[in-house]
Scaffold this motif. Structure first.
Motif, short mmCIF file in Angstrom:
data_model
loop_
_atom_site.label_atom_id
_atom_site.label_comp_id
_atom_site.label_asym_id
_atom_site.label_seq_id
_atom_site.Cartn_x
_atom_site.Cartn_y
_atom_site.Cartn_z
N SER A 34 0.82 -1.22 0.00
CA SER A 34 0.00 0.00 0.00
C SER A 34 0.84 1.26 0.00
O SER A 34 1.84 1.35 0.70
CB SER A 34 -0.90 0.04 1.24
N LEU A 35 0.36 2.21 -0.76
CA LEU A 35 1.02 3.51 -0.84
C LEU A 35 0.54 4.37 0.32
O LEU A 35 -0.62 4.25 0.74
CB LEU A 35 0.57 4.13 -2.16
N PRO A 46 -4.81 1.26 -13.00
CA PRO A 46 -4.83 -0.14 -13.48
C PRO A 46 -4.21 -1.15 -12.51
O PRO A 46 -4.43 -2.35 -12.69
CB PRO A 46 -4.04 -0.07 -14.78
N GLY A 70 -4.15 -2.07 -6.25
CA GLY A 70 -3.84 -2.60 -4.92
C GLY A 70 -5.01 -2.38 -3.98
O GLY A 70 -6.16 -2.66 -4.31
N SER A 71 -4.74 -1.80 -2.82
CA SER A 71 -5.80 -1.59 -1.83
C SER A 71 -6.65 -0.34 -2.14
O SER A 71 -7.49 0.04 -1.35
CB SER A 71 -5.18 -1.47 -0.44
N GLY A 72 -6.37 0.32 -3.26
CA GLY A 72 -7.25 1.41 -3.71
C GLY A 72 -6.90 2.78 -3.16
O GLY A 72 -7.73 3.70 -3.21
N ILE A 79 -4.95 5.22 -4.28
CA ILE A 79 -5.00 6.30 -5.27
C ILE A 79 -6.45 6.62 -5.61
O ILE A 79 -6.84 7.79 -5.68
CB ILE A 79 -4.17 5.92 -6.52
N ASP A 119 -7.06 -4.79 -10.16
CA ASP A 119 -5.81 -5.41 -9.75
C ASP A 119 -5.91 -6.89 -10.11
O ASP A 119 -7.01 -7.45 -10.21
CB ASP A 119 -5.59 -5.25 -8.24
N ILE A 120 -4.76 -7.51 -10.30
CA ILE A 120 -4.75 -8.92 -10.69
C ILE A 120 -4.89 -9.82 -9.45
O ILE A 120 -5.30 -10.96 -9.55
CB ILE A 120 -3.44 -9.23 -11.46
N ASP A 121 -4.57 -9.25 -8.31
CA ASP A 121 -4.48 -10.04 -7.08
C ASP A 121 -5.76 -9.95 -6.25
O ASP A 121 -6.23 -8.85 -5.94
CB ASP A 121 -3.27 -9.51 -6.29
N ALA A 171 -5.50 -8.06 -2.77
CA ALA A 171 -5.42 -6.60 -2.92
C ALA A 171 -6.81 -6.07 -3.28
O ALA A 171 -7.27 -5.06 -2.73
CB ALA A 171 -4.41 -6.23 -4.01
N TRP A 197 -8.67 -7.52 -12.87
CA TRP A 197 -8.25 -7.51 -14.28
C TRP A 197 -6.75 -7.64 -14.37
O TRP A 197 -6.03 -7.54 -13.36
CB TRP A 197 -8.74 -6.25 -14.98
N PHE A 228 6.29 -3.24 -7.64
CA PHE A 228 7.72 -3.16 -7.28
C PHE A 228 8.21 -4.59 -7.18
O PHE A 228 7.58 -5.39 -6.50
CB PHE A 228 7.91 -2.55 -5.89
N PHE A 254 4.31 -12.36 -7.07
CA PHE A 254 3.53 -13.31 -7.86
C PHE A 254 4.14 -13.54 -9.24
O PHE A 254 3.88 -14.52 -9.89
CB PHE A 254 2.07 -12.84 -8.01
N VAL A 267 6.43 -7.28 -17.06
CA VAL A 267 5.03 -6.97 -16.73
C VAL A 267 4.84 -5.45 -16.80
O VAL A 267 3.90 -4.95 -17.42
CB VAL A 267 4.67 -7.49 -15.32
C1 LIG Z 1 2.78 -1.40 -5.69
S1 LIG Z 1 1.27 -2.18 -5.69
C2 LIG Z 1 0.05 -0.94 -5.74
C3 LIG Z 1 -0.33 -0.50 -4.37
C4 LIG Z 1 -1.48 0.46 -4.35
N1 LIG Z 1 -1.14 1.75 -4.91
C5 LIG Z 1 -1.99 0.63 -2.93
O1 LIG Z 1 -1.90 1.71 -2.38
O2 LIG Z 1 -2.41 -0.37 -2.35
C6 LIG Z 1 1.19 -2.84 -7.29
C7 LIG Z 1 -0.05 -3.65 -7.55
O3 LIG Z 1 -0.01 -4.09 -8.89
C8 LIG Z 1 -0.70 -5.33 -8.95
N2 LIG Z 1 -0.37 -5.97 -10.22
C9 LIG Z 1 0.76 -6.60 -10.57
N3 LIG Z 1 0.65 -7.05 -11.83
C10 LIG Z 1 -0.55 -6.68 -12.27
C11 LIG Z 1 -1.24 -6.86 -13.50
N4 LIG Z 1 -0.69 -7.52 -14.52
N5 LIG Z 1 -2.49 -6.36 -13.62
C12 LIG Z 1 -3.05 -5.68 -12.59
N6 LIG Z 1 -2.47 -5.49 -11.39
C13 LIG Z 1 -1.22 -6.00 -11.25
C14 LIG Z 1 -0.23 -6.03 -7.70
O4 LIG Z 1 -1.12 -7.08 -7.35
C15 LIG Z 1 -0.20 -4.88 -6.68
O5 LIG Z 1 -1.38 -4.84 -5.94
#
Ligand SMILES: C[S@@+](CC[C@H](N)C(=O)[O-])C[C@H]1O[C@@H](n2cnc3c(N)ncnc32)[C@H](O)[C@@H]1O
Length: 334
Positions: free
Chosen positions: A171-172, A195, A198-200, A202, A218-220, A223, A241, A262, A268, A275
């Protein structure tokens, strides 16, 4: 008029000045130093708390001269003892946090201890608390021969936007997310996505300003569950997505603000750089002509090269120091 200062992540001072000038009426910015912006205003604390880029707010109590040698701490004790801490009525404990910059022969802890002893002598009915447990917190910033003594007005719920937010490991900080949103120059006509939400964080910060659409994904799963919880009663839409294959048409999104995965945080996928390259390519595809992308990235040295190849122009960038990492915020225009 009273004097205050706001602390802000180093590197983002000028953005906070912009936010102050934009949001606070009849407030004068009287200076900035590393990580601090000083203001003079008649506004009350609730009005000051409309600032979203600041980490904490402090009321300036006084500035005074200090010596650099240990015996000079006695003088510091006397100066603090002399202070009529009008805002310091009532019961409870207090604590002083100190910082020190310069060639002093005492530590910041010794300076803080002396300041606490000075306060205790003047206000013997108040207890000295601990770093983690106290009711009132003062701050003593010593730089060479200058001391700045202030009262902390905000606690962690201010910068973390309440206690009940769900965070994930990646999370940011809301204040950094807000800086990114601010850099996108929010407008009511914005069709805005994150796109890799993460936890939303932004998306939550973007909701403070008028918008046409706010959404993310997010893919996860984990998150996404946190994002859904954090954005439960809001207008923001969150979907699972893969940001490498967004369902949006070409040139349909006006603002994209995101914090790319990062390598060290996200395990994952081993090929984080590939990516990220695919995500950036997809961001370029869906962004409108003249659209803005604000991207926080860490450890991906090729980002500028990839962005340029895609056709992005770099407008500005900010280097941060965050949780031991050194990410950069890039502002691109298509
Ligand atoms: C650095 S985190 C973002 C954190 C977010 N800004 C927050 O405050 O929680 C990066 C995010 O990118 C997601 N991610 C990685 N590859 C992805 C993809 N191909 N499509 C969508 N999300 C992806 C990860 O699951 C992770 O939640």
């Amino acid at each position: 008029m009273r004097n205050y200062f706001a602390t802000v992540l180093t590197g983002l001072e000028q953005l906070l000045v912009e936010e102050i000038n934009d949001k606070l009426i009849e407030t004068q910015v009287i200076g900035t130093t590393r990580g601090k912006v000083f203001i003079r205003t008649n506004l009350n604390l609730d009005q000051l708390k409309t600032l979203k880029l600041a980490d904490n707010l402090y009321q300036v109590i006084t500035r005074f001269n200090v010596g650099i040698h240990r015996p000079d701490l006695q003088q510091l004790y006397d100066q603090i003892y002399q202070l009529n801490l009008k805002t310091f009525r009532g019961k409870g404990s207090f604590y002083v946090n100190a910082s020190r910059k310069g060639q002093h022969t005492y530590s910041r802890f010794e300076a803080a201890q002396k300041a606490m002893e000075g306060i205790k002598r003047r206000y013997p009915h108040r207890k000295i608390g601990t770093a983690n447990r106290h009711d009132v917190e003062f701050r003593l910033d010593i730089e060479d021969h200058q001391a700045l003594f202030s009262l902390r007005l905000t606690d962690a719920t201010y910068r973390f936007r309440q206690n009940q937010r769900s965070f994930t490991a990646a999370s940011l900080l809301p204040t950094v997310a807000h800086a990114m949103v601010w850099l996108s120059k929010p407008k009511e006509t914005d069709v805005f996505i994150d796109p890799c939400c993460g936890s939303g964080t932004i998306l939550s910060e973007r909701l403070s300003y008028p918008f046409t659409y706010v959404g993310g994904g997010d893919i996860d799963n984990k998150a996404l569950a946190a994002a859904q919880k954090n954005l439960k009663n809001s207008f923001a839409e969150v979907t699972q997505w893969d940001a490498r294959e967004l369902k949006f048409a070409d040139t349909s999104i006006s603002k994209i603000v995101t914090n790319l995965p990062f390598g060290r945080q996200i395990s994952f996928e081993s090929e984080t750089k590939e990516v990220n390259q695919a995500i950036l390519t997809e961001i370029y595809r869906v962004l409108t002509h003249q659209g803005t992308a604000v991207i926080l990235s860490e450890g991906w040295s090729k980002i500028l090269q990839v962005a340029e190849t895609l056709g992005f122009s770099l407008i500005e960038n900010y280097n941060l120091s965050l949780k031991g990492l050194h990410p950069t915020i890039y502002v691109f225009k298509k």
